[in-house]
Motif scaffolding. Sequence first.
Motif, short mmCIF file in Angstrom:
data_model
loop_
_atom_site.label_atom_id
_atom_site.label_comp_id
_atom_site.label_asym_id
_atom_site.label_seq_id
_atom_site.Cartn_x
_atom_site.Cartn_y
_atom_site.Cartn_z
N VAL A 24 30.33 33.18 -34.99
CA VAL A 24 29.34 33.96 -34.25
C VAL A 24 30.02 34.50 -32.99
O VAL A 24 30.72 33.76 -32.29
CB VAL A 24 28.12 33.10 -33.89
CG1 VAL A 24 27.16 33.86 -32.98
CG2 VAL A 24 27.40 32.64 -35.15
N VAL A 25 29.81 35.78 -32.70
CA VAL A 25 30.43 36.42 -31.55
C VAL A 25 29.33 36.86 -30.58
O VAL A 25 28.39 37.56 -30.96
CB VAL A 25 31.27 37.64 -31.96
CG1 VAL A 25 31.89 38.32 -30.74
CG2 VAL A 25 32.35 37.24 -32.95
N GLY A 91 30.58 44.24 -34.88
CA GLY A 91 31.26 42.96 -35.00
C GLY A 91 30.74 41.90 -34.04
O GLY A 91 31.20 40.76 -34.06
N VAL A 92 29.80 42.28 -33.18
CA VAL A 92 29.20 41.35 -32.22
C VAL A 92 27.82 40.97 -32.73
O VAL A 92 27.05 41.82 -33.16
CB VAL A 92 29.12 42.00 -30.81
CG1 VAL A 92 28.23 41.20 -29.89
CG2 VAL A 92 30.51 42.16 -30.23
N ASP A 93 27.51 39.68 -32.71
CA ASP A 93 26.22 39.20 -33.18
C ASP A 93 25.13 39.26 -32.11
O ASP A 93 23.99 39.60 -32.40
CB ASP A 93 26.35 37.75 -33.69
CG ASP A 93 27.32 37.66 -34.85
OD1 ASP A 93 26.99 38.16 -35.93
OD2 ASP A 93 28.43 37.11 -34.65
N PHE A 94 25.49 38.90 -30.88
CA PHE A 94 24.53 38.84 -29.78
C PHE A 94 25.17 39.39 -28.51
O PHE A 94 26.37 39.29 -28.34
CB PHE A 94 24.08 37.39 -29.50
CG PHE A 94 23.47 36.72 -30.70
CD1 PHE A 94 22.13 36.92 -31.00
CD2 PHE A 94 24.22 35.90 -31.52
CE1 PHE A 94 21.56 36.32 -32.12
CE2 PHE A 94 23.66 35.29 -32.63
CZ PHE A 94 22.32 35.50 -32.93
N VAL A 95 24.32 39.94 -27.62
CA VAL A 95 24.79 40.43 -26.32
C VAL A 95 23.93 39.79 -25.23
O VAL A 95 22.70 39.81 -25.32
CB VAL A 95 24.68 41.97 -26.19
CG1 VAL A 95 25.15 42.43 -24.83
CG2 VAL A 95 25.43 42.68 -27.29
N SER A 136 19.81 40.53 -28.43
CA SER A 136 20.20 40.71 -27.03
C SER A 136 19.21 40.05 -26.08
O SER A 136 18.03 39.90 -26.39
CB SER A 136 20.32 42.21 -26.70
OG SER A 136 19.12 42.89 -27.03
N CYS A 137 19.75 39.66 -24.93
CA CYS A 137 18.94 39.06 -23.87
C CYS A 137 19.53 39.50 -22.54
O CYS A 137 20.64 40.02 -22.48
CB CYS A 137 18.90 37.54 -23.98
SG CYS A 137 20.49 36.71 -23.85
#
Length: 188
Positions: A24-25, A91-95, A136-137
């Motif tokens: 997970v990224v 390629g990013v799962d969460f920000v 995202s959060c």
Amino acid sequence: MLKNLIKTISIILLLASCSSQDEVVVAIQPFTGFLTELTDSVENAIQRFYGFQTICMQPVPIPESYFVNIKSPRYRADSLIRYLKKTKPKGVDFVTGLCMQDISTTKRDKFRRIKKPESKYRDWGIFGLGYRPGPSCVVSTFRIFSAGKAKNIKRLQKVCLHELGHNLGIPHCPDADCFMRDANETIK
């Protein structure tokens, strides 16, 4: 507390194992003016607690269209979350967005109506916001930083882990010692 912690960790492991990637990224997106030292502490907390790979993005300005001055000058957290979702790198799962400016949302009751009195909750200042689930959060230091440096950093890390927990699908926890507990309108 142990039972809730085990449940939370099980959910995290399940979500991580369902990822189409090996790992997970989480991208850390600081907004202009956010201190590098604080970004590093959030990055380290996410790596230590969740075991996720993190990447730190270059600071970007907060879009001025998200600014409101209803009760006081703030940025709308829901708009920032949509922005972070829209600009999330491939390629990013969460920000996780980080800012020093005050942020707000509309506080609602269990029926999704604006909580009473409306004048108080239509534009409610918050520590952070993350939808459950969501990609995202956003977290602000504006309401978190009122103690000494070490305590402020711990608070920032806990709020970031909390909002990312919501993104992972974790609900609020009733245990008083759990980091997923609802803040109930106080940083304490």
